[in-house]
Design a protein around this motif. Structure first.
Motif, PDB file in Angstrom:
ATOM      1  N   ALA B  16      13.919  -7.953   8.745  1.00 51.02           N
ATOM      2  CA  ALA B  16      13.040  -7.695   9.914  1.00 51.02           C
ATOM      3  C   ALA B  16      12.534  -6.493  10.154  1.00 51.02           C
ATOM      4  N   GLU B  17      13.075  -5.607   9.121  1.00 49.42           N
ATOM      5  CA  GLU B  17      12.654  -4.066   9.278  1.00 49.42           C
ATOM      6  C   GLU B  17      11.428  -3.932   8.546  1.00 49.42           C
ATOM      7  N   THR B  18      10.552  -2.573   8.528  1.00 48.35           N
ATOM      8  CA  THR B  18       9.570  -2.236   7.828  1.00 48.35           C
ATOM      9  C   THR B  18       9.704  -1.459   6.711  1.00 48.35           C
ATOM     10  N   VAL B  19       9.208  -1.590   5.506  1.00 49.93           N
ATOM     11  CA  VAL B  19       9.461  -0.719   4.204  1.00 49.93           C
ATOM     12  C   VAL B  19       8.067  -0.327   3.670  1.00 49.93           C
ATOM     13  N   THR B  20       7.944   0.790   3.213  1.00 50.12           N
ATOM     14  CA  THR B  20       6.836   1.407   2.354  1.00 50.12           C
ATOM     15  C   THR B  20       7.270   1.463   1.039  1.00 50.12           C
ATOM     16  N   LEU B  21       6.231   1.111   0.031  1.00 46.88           N
ATOM     17  CA  LEU B  21       6.652   1.257  -1.465  1.00 46.88           C
ATOM     18  C   LEU B  21       5.318   2.225  -1.662  1.00 46.88           C
ATOM     19  N   SER B  22       5.537   3.356  -2.498  1.00 46.91           N
ATOM     20  CA  SER B  22       4.554   4.358  -3.034  1.00 46.91           C
ATOM     21  C   SER B  22       3.913   4.048  -4.310  1.00 46.91           C
ATOM     22  N   CYS B  23       2.754   4.571  -4.406  1.00 44.79           N
ATOM     23  CA  CYS B  23       2.141   4.427  -5.704  1.00 44.79           C
ATOM     24  C   CYS B  23       0.911   5.410  -5.718  1.00 44.79           C
ATOM     25  N   THR B  24       0.872   6.237  -6.655  1.00 51.70           N
ATOM     26  CA  THR B  24      -0.194   7.039  -6.890  1.00 51.70           C
ATOM     27  C   THR B  24      -0.757   6.680  -8.403  1.00 51.70           C
ATOM     28  N   TYR B  25      -2.159   7.215  -8.410  1.00 49.91           N
ATOM     29  CA  TYR B  25      -2.929   7.059  -9.553  1.00 49.91           C
ATOM     30  C   TYR B  25      -3.704   8.106  -9.963  1.00 49.91           C
ATOM     31  N   ASP B  26      -4.181   7.912 -11.375  1.00 53.55           N
ATOM     32  CA  ASP B  26      -4.868   8.899 -11.855  1.00 53.55           C
ATOM     33  C   ASP B  26      -6.314   8.476 -12.582  1.00 53.55           C
ATOM     34  N   THR B  27      -7.549   8.747 -12.389  1.00 52.60           N
ATOM     35  CA  THR B  27      -8.763   8.358 -12.705  1.00 52.60           C
ATOM     36  C   THR B  27      -9.764   9.236 -12.552  1.00 52.60           C
ATOM     37  N   ILE B  79       5.325  -3.375   4.033  1.00 52.11           N
ATOM     38  CA  ILE B  79       5.825  -4.772   4.263  1.00 52.11           C
ATOM     39  C   ILE B  79       6.503  -4.740   5.680  1.00 52.11           C
ATOM     40  N   SER B  80       6.010  -5.343   6.756  1.00 54.12           N
ATOM     41  CA  SER B  80       6.311  -5.419   7.978  1.00 54.12           C
ATOM     42  C   SER B  80       7.188  -6.839   8.152  1.00 54.12           C
ATOM     43  N   ASP B  81       8.298  -6.724   9.139  1.00 57.00           N
ATOM     44  CA  ASP B  81       9.169  -7.944   9.365  1.00 57.00           C
ATOM     45  C   ASP B  81       9.444  -8.503   7.886  1.00 57.00           C
ATOM     46  N   SER B  82      10.155  -7.580   7.062  1.00 56.60           N
ATOM     47  CA  SER B  82      10.576  -7.885   5.831  1.00 56.60           C
ATOM     48  C   SER B  82      11.572  -9.224   5.987  1.00 56.60           C
ATOM     49  N   GLN B  83      11.510 -10.042   5.042  1.00 55.21           N
ATOM     50  CA  GLN B  83      11.980 -11.419   4.818  1.00 55.21           C
ATOM     51  C   GLN B  83      12.812 -11.482   3.522  1.00 55.21           C
ATOM     52  N   LEU B  84      13.993 -12.406   3.419  1.00 55.36           N
ATOM     53  CA  LEU B  84      14.668 -12.246   2.168  1.00 55.36           C
ATOM     54  C   LEU B  84      13.848 -12.746   1.000  1.00 55.36           C
ATOM     55  N   GLY B  85      12.814 -13.552   1.060  1.00 53.53           N
ATOM     56  CA  GLY B  85      11.660 -13.906   0.219  1.00 53.53           C
ATOM     57  C   GLY B  85      11.026 -12.803  -0.417  1.00 53.53           C
ATOM     58  N   ASP B  86      11.051 -11.626   0.015  1.00 50.70           N
ATOM     59  CA  ASP B  86      10.318 -10.517  -0.395  1.00 50.70           C
ATOM     60  C   ASP B  86      11.145  -9.892  -1.432  1.00 50.70           C
ATOM     61  N   THR B  87      12.328 -10.186  -1.616  1.00 49.32           N
ATOM     62  CA  THR B  87      13.159  -9.344  -2.669  1.00 49.32           C
ATOM     63  C   THR B  87      12.256  -9.708  -3.931  1.00 49.32           C
ATOM     64  N   ALA B  88      12.149  -8.717  -4.939  1.00 47.22           N
ATOM     65  CA  ALA B  88      11.300  -8.946  -6.004  1.00 47.22           C
ATOM     66  C   ALA B  88      11.130  -7.454  -6.380  1.00 47.22           C
ATOM     67  N   MET B  89      10.429  -7.475  -7.813  1.00 44.53           N
ATOM     68  CA  MET B  89       9.652  -6.340  -8.300  1.00 44.53           C
ATOM     69  C   MET B  89       8.393  -6.064  -7.686  1.00 44.53           C
ATOM     70  N   TYR B  90       7.969  -5.094  -7.414  1.00 41.78           N
ATOM     71  CA  TYR B  90       6.612  -4.705  -6.865  1.00 41.78           C
ATOM     72  C   TYR B  90       5.716  -3.736  -7.790  1.00 41.78           C
ATOM     73  N   THR B 108       8.733  -1.002  -8.478  1.00 43.10           N
ATOM     74  CA  THR B 108       9.834  -0.804  -7.624  1.00 43.10           C
ATOM     75  C   THR B 108      10.522  -2.164  -7.466  1.00 43.10           C
ATOM     76  N   SER B 109      12.027  -2.063  -7.336  1.00 41.62           N
ATOM     77  CA  SER B 109      12.686  -3.238  -7.107  1.00 41.62           C
ATOM     78  C   SER B 109      13.091  -3.197  -5.643  1.00 41.62           C
ATOM     79  N   LEU B 110      12.463  -4.128  -5.076  1.00 46.31           N
ATOM     80  CA  LEU B 110      12.926  -4.225  -3.522  1.00 46.31           C
ATOM     81  C   LEU B 110      13.847  -5.174  -3.277  1.00 46.31           C
ATOM     82  N   THR B 111      15.100  -4.704  -2.632  1.00 43.58           N
ATOM     83  CA  THR B 111      15.977  -5.803  -2.070  1.00 43.58           C
ATOM     84  C   THR B 111      16.113  -5.720  -0.640  1.00 43.58           C
ATOM     85  N   VAL B 112      15.848  -7.019  -0.037  1.00 42.30           N
ATOM     86  CA  VAL B 112      15.855  -7.556   1.648  1.00 42.30           C
ATOM     87  C   VAL B 112      17.364  -7.705   1.715  1.00 42.30           C
TER      88      VAL B 112
END
Lengths: 114, 114
Positions: B16-27, B79-90, B108-112
């Motif tokens: 139910a919490e919020t999480v932010t995953l980071s990504c940067t790119y170069d082009t 990801i807002s209102d995190s759910q157990l099904g959000d557990t995965a690699m992103y 990024t391996s995310l565990t809810v």
């Protein structure tokens, strides 16, 4: 479900052997791409086929080859297997007409080379 | 050369919490697409969200939204209102508009946590 199916799901081979992996694209898609995902890494582009012709290749040696058939199903062939070829091989289909930038992936074939 | 960097190998969040995953790119390209894909234990890569580089408005898909900063070459996933099904690699991914291959980060391996 993406409608992309791959077979087999798992495969064990020995070094030096040859392997063929298969992919059935989502209905209506005319482009198929293959990716190699080593353990703990993101997928790496192997090549893409569009209307049965190779349409781009990543940094993989010629012993990685492919085919796309008139029904848009596809094969990935790897000759002279090496230990480093052990990985998850992902097939993805897309439709060129819409820009081709939406990939729909299968569940992959886990290849182990002993 | 195109590169994608995900600097958070693992993250966890309470349900139910919020999480932010980071990504940067170069082009050096100006026209491209950015994506977040989710890979659960089933191994199938599932498209979470897509952003066109020419659009300033950040993409949203239900509980998923991005913060796209083109000048900084940053593309984070919230990801807002995190759910157990959000557990995965992103995986964060990038594709040049005129290209045919995706460039993926290392994930990024995310565990809810319940």
């Amino acid at each position: 479900e993406t409608g992309v199916t791959q077979s087999p799901t798992h495969l064990i081979k020995t070094r030096g052997q040859q392997v063929t992996l298969r992919c059935s694209s989502q209905s209506g898609h005319n482009t198929v791409s293959w990716y190699q995902q080593a353990l703990g890494q993101g997928p790496q582009f192997i090549f893409q086929y569009y209307r049965e012709e190779e349409n781009g290749r990543g940094n993989f040696p010629p012993r990685f080859s492919g085919l796309q058939f008139p029904n848009y199903s596809s094969e990935l062939n790897v000759n002279a297997l090496e230990l480093d070829d052990s990985a998850l091989y992902l097939c993805a289909s897309s439709l060129k007409a819409d820009g081709g930038e939406k990939l729909f992936f299968g569940s992959g074939t886990q290849l182990s080379v002993l | 050369a195109q590169t994608v960097t995900q600097s958070q190998p693992e993250m966890s969040v309470q349900e139910a919490e919020t999480v932010t995953l980071s990504c940067t790119y170069d082009t050096s390209e100006n026209n491209y697409y950015l994506f977040w894909y989710k890979q659960p234990p089933s191994r199938q890569m599932i498209l979470v969200i897509r952003q066109e580089a020419y659009k300033q408005q950040n993409a949203t898909e239900n509980r998923f939204s991005v913060n796209f900063q083109k000048a900084a070459k940053s593309f984070s996933l919230k990801i807002s209102d995190s759910q157990l099904g959000d557990t995965a690699m992103y995986f964060c991914a990038f594709m040049i508009s005129t290209g045919n291959q995706f460039y993926f980060g290392t994930g990024t391996s995310l565990t809810v946590i319940p």
